[in-house]
Design a protein around this motif. Sequence first.
Motif, PDB file in Angstrom:
ATOM      1  N   THR A  60       0.831  -1.214   0.000  1.00  0.00           N
ATOM      2  CA  THR A  60       0.000   0.000   0.000  1.00  0.00           C
ATOM      3  C   THR A  60       0.861   1.258   0.000  1.00  0.00           C
ATOM      4  OG1 THR A  60      -1.757  -1.161   1.196  1.00  0.00           O
ATOM      5  CG2 THR A  60      -1.802   1.257   1.231  1.00  0.00           C
ATOM      6  N   VAL A  61       1.915   1.279   0.809  1.00  0.00           N
ATOM      7  CA  VAL A  61       2.801   2.447   0.887  1.00  0.00           C
ATOM      8  C   VAL A  61       3.513   2.668  -0.441  1.00  0.00           C
ATOM      9  CG1 VAL A  61       4.868   3.380   2.004  1.00  0.00           C
ATOM     10  CG2 VAL A  61       3.095   2.294   3.382  1.00  0.00           C
ATOM     11  N   GLU A  62       3.967   1.573  -1.059  1.00  0.00           N
ATOM     12  CA  GLU A  62       4.643   1.701  -2.361  1.00  0.00           C
ATOM     13  C   GLU A  62       3.695   2.278  -3.415  1.00  0.00           C
ATOM     14  OE1 GLU A  62       8.077  -1.790  -2.309  1.00  0.00           O
ATOM     15  OE2 GLU A  62       6.059  -2.280  -2.982  1.00  0.00           O
ATOM     16  N   GLN A  63       2.450   1.846  -3.385  1.00  0.00           N
ATOM     17  CA  GLN A  63       1.470   2.378  -4.345  1.00  0.00           C
ATOM     18  C   GLN A  63       1.241   3.869  -4.133  1.00  0.00           C
ATOM     19  OE1 GLN A  63      -1.946  -0.150  -3.727  1.00  0.00           O
ATOM     20  NE2 GLN A  63      -1.188  -1.763  -5.084  1.00  0.00           N
ATOM     21  N   ARG A  64       1.137   4.274  -2.883  1.00  0.00           N
ATOM     22  CA  ARG A  64       0.932   5.692  -2.585  1.00  0.00           C
ATOM     23  C   ARG A  64       2.169   6.509  -2.924  1.00  0.00           C
ATOM     24  NH1 ARG A  64      -2.968   7.763   0.331  1.00  0.00           N
ATOM     25  NH2 ARG A  64      -1.533   9.182   1.412  1.00  0.00           N
ATOM     26  N   ALA A  65       3.363   5.904  -2.686  1.00  0.00           N
ATOM     27  CA  ALA A  65       4.600   6.618  -2.999  1.00  0.00           C
ATOM     28  C   ALA A  65       4.761   6.809  -4.503  1.00  0.00           C
ATOM     29  CB  ALA A  65       5.794   5.859  -2.428  1.00  0.00           C
ATOM     30  N   SER A  66       4.327   5.811  -5.287  1.00  0.00           N
ATOM     31  CA  SER A  66       4.433   5.924  -6.752  1.00  0.00           C
ATOM     32  C   SER A  66       3.537   7.029  -7.306  1.00  0.00           C
ATOM     33  CB  SER A  66       4.069   4.587  -7.400  1.00  0.00           C
ATOM     34  OG  SER A  66       2.694   4.276  -7.188  1.00  0.00           O
ATOM     35  N   LYS A  67       2.502   7.368  -6.549  1.00  0.00           N
ATOM     36  CA  LYS A  67       1.592   8.444  -6.954  1.00  0.00           C
ATOM     37  C   LYS A  67       1.975   9.778  -6.339  1.00  0.00           C
ATOM     38  CE  LYS A  67      -2.289   5.192  -7.286  1.00  0.00           C
ATOM     39  NZ  LYS A  67      -3.624   4.834  -6.756  1.00  0.00           N
ATOM     40  N   GLY A  68       3.051   9.768  -5.552  1.00  0.00           N
ATOM     41  CA  GLY A  68       3.479  11.003  -4.907  1.00  0.00           C
ATOM     42  C   GLY A  68       2.683  11.346  -3.672  1.00  0.00           C
ATOM     43  N   ALA A  69       1.881  10.392  -3.182  1.00  0.00           N
ATOM     44  CA  ALA A  69       1.044  10.662  -2.010  1.00  0.00           C
ATOM     45  C   ALA A  69       1.731  10.278  -0.706  1.00  0.00           C
ATOM     46  CB  ALA A  69      -0.275   9.913  -2.132  1.00  0.00           C
TER      47      ALA A  69
END
Length: 317
Positions: A60-69
Amino acid sequence: ARSRVAVIDARTDRLNFERQAATLDVLGELTTTFIRSLSTQENIALAMEAVALSEQMLKTVEQRASKGAAPEAEVMRAKAALTRTSIRLQALRSSFKRQKVMLNSFWGSTNPHFTELSGSLSALGSSDDFASLLQRAKHSPAIAIFASEARLKDAEVKLAQAQSRVDIGWQLGVRRFEATDDTALTAGVSIPLFSGKRNRGAVASALAERNAVDYQQADAQLKLHNRLFAAFSQREENKAAVEQFSTQVLPALEQALLLTRQAYENGRYRYQDWIAAQEELLTAKQQHIEAATAAQLNQTLIEQLIAEPLAANALSY
């Protein structure tokens, strides 16, 4: 003769009770080893759950990081958390292997023929009140040893008293006189010197040993009362904690973790909030296992003290 037979019978009774007490000690050690092994097995399951949660969090964190969130630092922290949980899982698995070898050694084998244990630490059942348990404990082999010891000392006292009578020896014979070529009947009496004094000392010593048994028995019963009460009260305390964790604490924290995760994914909660909720749940589950383990260990001690099972508890492998 009767006194000697009574001594032999009393010694036989004492040996029988000592064997029964020794058997209970071995069974208690076996059950304790099993409970600790089962506790490790449940901790392995909890560690596997922790690994799964950490993997889910990292994803989940990696997905949010890839979106800049989310910052890259959160990704690093999530990876570190996953590594820590994996290390703990491996350590628990190694510990469980050692415990299985130790458990199998009770059957004289070093190669465990089982892969997992069967049973639930939380399955405690009900038990009698303390007064009833204490009454049952007073008839256990550990206390019966003193009763048989008292009978042995009583028999030894009677034997010493029977031997305290002076042992008079009579001798009869015929004597021939060379000078007159006559013969005469002779009689003699032999009395052991100081035998009465020695036997009075033996009786006094036997009586002193008999009185010592009474003091030892009284001391053993006091210690039994204290150990049984400690085990009983701790079992009741841990049993209540297990019930509260199962019905109140864990359901509330599981719901809190779900809501916190959803809030984090929607950007309303911080990463630290999610971490805190997850750790709080895992800690509570760990405490639940510890309370159940303590309750089972105290139950084992109670059963050993009263020489009877408290309830049918399906623990097997």
